[in-house]
Write a protein that holds these residues in place. Structure first.
Motif, short mmCIF file in Angstrom:
data_model
loop_
_atom_site.label_atom_id
_atom_site.label_comp_id
_atom_site.label_asym_id
_atom_site.label_seq_id
_atom_site.Cartn_x
_atom_site.Cartn_y
_atom_site.Cartn_z
N LEU A 96 0.83 -1.21 0.00
CA LEU A 96 0.00 0.00 0.00
C LEU A 96 0.86 1.26 0.00
CD1 LEU A 96 -2.80 -1.03 2.51
CD2 LEU A 96 -3.04 -0.72 0.03
N HIS A 97 1.91 1.27 0.81
CA HIS A 97 2.81 2.43 0.82
C HIS A 97 3.44 2.65 -0.55
CE1 HIS A 97 2.72 3.95 4.90
NE2 HIS A 97 2.83 2.72 5.38
N THR A 98 3.84 1.57 -1.21
CA THR A 98 4.42 1.68 -2.55
C THR A 98 3.40 2.23 -3.54
OG1 THR A 98 5.97 -0.11 -2.12
CG2 THR A 98 5.51 0.39 -4.44
N LEU A 99 2.19 1.67 -3.52
CA LEU A 99 1.15 2.13 -4.44
C LEU A 99 0.82 3.60 -4.21
CD1 LEU A 99 -0.97 1.63 -6.63
CD2 LEU A 99 -2.51 0.83 -4.81
N GLU A 109 -11.92 7.17 -6.29
CA GLU A 109 -12.54 5.99 -6.88
C GLU A 109 -11.52 5.16 -7.66
OE1 GLU A 109 -15.81 9.05 -6.37
OE2 GLU A 109 -13.70 9.08 -6.92
N ALA A 110 -10.70 5.84 -8.46
CA ALA A 110 -9.68 5.14 -9.27
C ALA A 110 -8.60 4.54 -8.39
CB ALA A 110 -9.07 6.10 -10.29
N LEU A 111 -8.22 5.22 -7.33
CA LEU A 111 -7.22 4.69 -6.41
C LEU A 111 -7.78 3.49 -5.64
CD1 LEU A 111 -4.42 4.78 -5.20
CD2 LEU A 111 -5.22 6.57 -3.62
N ALA A 112 -9.03 3.57 -5.21
CA ALA A 112 -9.66 2.44 -4.52
C ALA A 112 -9.70 1.22 -5.44
CB ALA A 112 -11.06 2.82 -4.05
N ALA A 116 -8.05 -2.44 -4.73
CA ALA A 116 -8.82 -3.68 -4.83
C ALA A 116 -8.12 -4.67 -5.75
CB ALA A 116 -10.23 -3.39 -5.32
N ARG A 117 -7.64 -4.19 -6.88
CA ARG A 117 -6.94 -5.05 -7.84
C ARG A 117 -5.68 -5.63 -7.21
NH1 ARG A 117 -7.17 -6.11 -13.07
NH2 ARG A 117 -8.72 -4.52 -13.45
N LEU A 118 -4.94 -4.83 -6.48
CA LEU A 118 -3.73 -5.30 -5.80
C LEU A 118 -4.06 -6.45 -4.84
CD1 LEU A 118 -0.69 -4.77 -4.85
CD2 LEU A 118 -1.75 -3.36 -3.08
N LEU A 119 -5.12 -6.28 -4.05
CA LEU A 119 -5.49 -7.29 -3.06
C LEU A 119 -5.94 -8.60 -3.72
CD1 LEU A 119 -7.31 -4.95 -0.56
CD2 LEU A 119 -5.06 -5.99 -0.27
#
Length: 156
Positions: A96-99, A109-112, A116-119
């Protein structure tokens, strides 16, 4: 004249509906539920990132807060007691820190959606809920933000 009270009236009515108008008593099908999920969560994650559409937000980092619920099928870690059989909170936190340091989007919305895609992609989540907000964005509002829910199938 007294008010009419149907309960005290000696006249009673019974309405009989024809069979075609009566509700059916067929068994109602129960919805099919997916396999039960265990929820791993991270609550109150706070970090700095550049996010927003206003001129003052485009270059200076500001605080954002995340609450994550990560659904995984029946955690093996309950039986094995091994970190490899669950979601590693420290690894999620590092990603998350890297992202948040590298994303190039302007809207929460785009960051969320990226979170979600990362998880799902990197951590194997079957379902996620991402609550992402800007605390104290306005003087008279505690926070503004977005909550999204995604399932693995959406990213397939």
């Amino acid at each position: 004249m007294d008010r009419f009270n149907p309960g005290s009236s000696p006249i009673h009515f019974t309405v009989v509906l024809p069979s075609s108008a009566r509700p059916t008593r067929e068994p109602v099908e129960q919805p099919q539920h997916a396999a039960a999920l265990d929820i791993v969560y991270i609550e109150g994650f706070v970090a700095q990132t550049v996010i927003g559409i206003d001129a003052g937000e485009l270059h200076e980092p500001q605080p954002v807060q995340l609450d994550l619920a990560i659904g995984v099928p029946s955690l093996r870690a309950c039986e094995t007691d091994r970190i490899d059989d669950t979601i590693n909170y420290a690894a999620v936190r590092a990603e998350l820190h890297t992202l948040l340091a590298t994303h190039k989007v302007q809207l929460l919305e785009a960051l969320a959606e990226q979170i979600a895609r990362l998880l799902v992609d990197r951590f194997g989540a079957q379902w996620v809920r991402v609550k992402l907000c800007k605390p104290a964005k306005f003087d008279d509002v505690a926070a503004v933000g977005v909550i999204i829910e995604r399932q693995r199938e959406r990213f397939a």
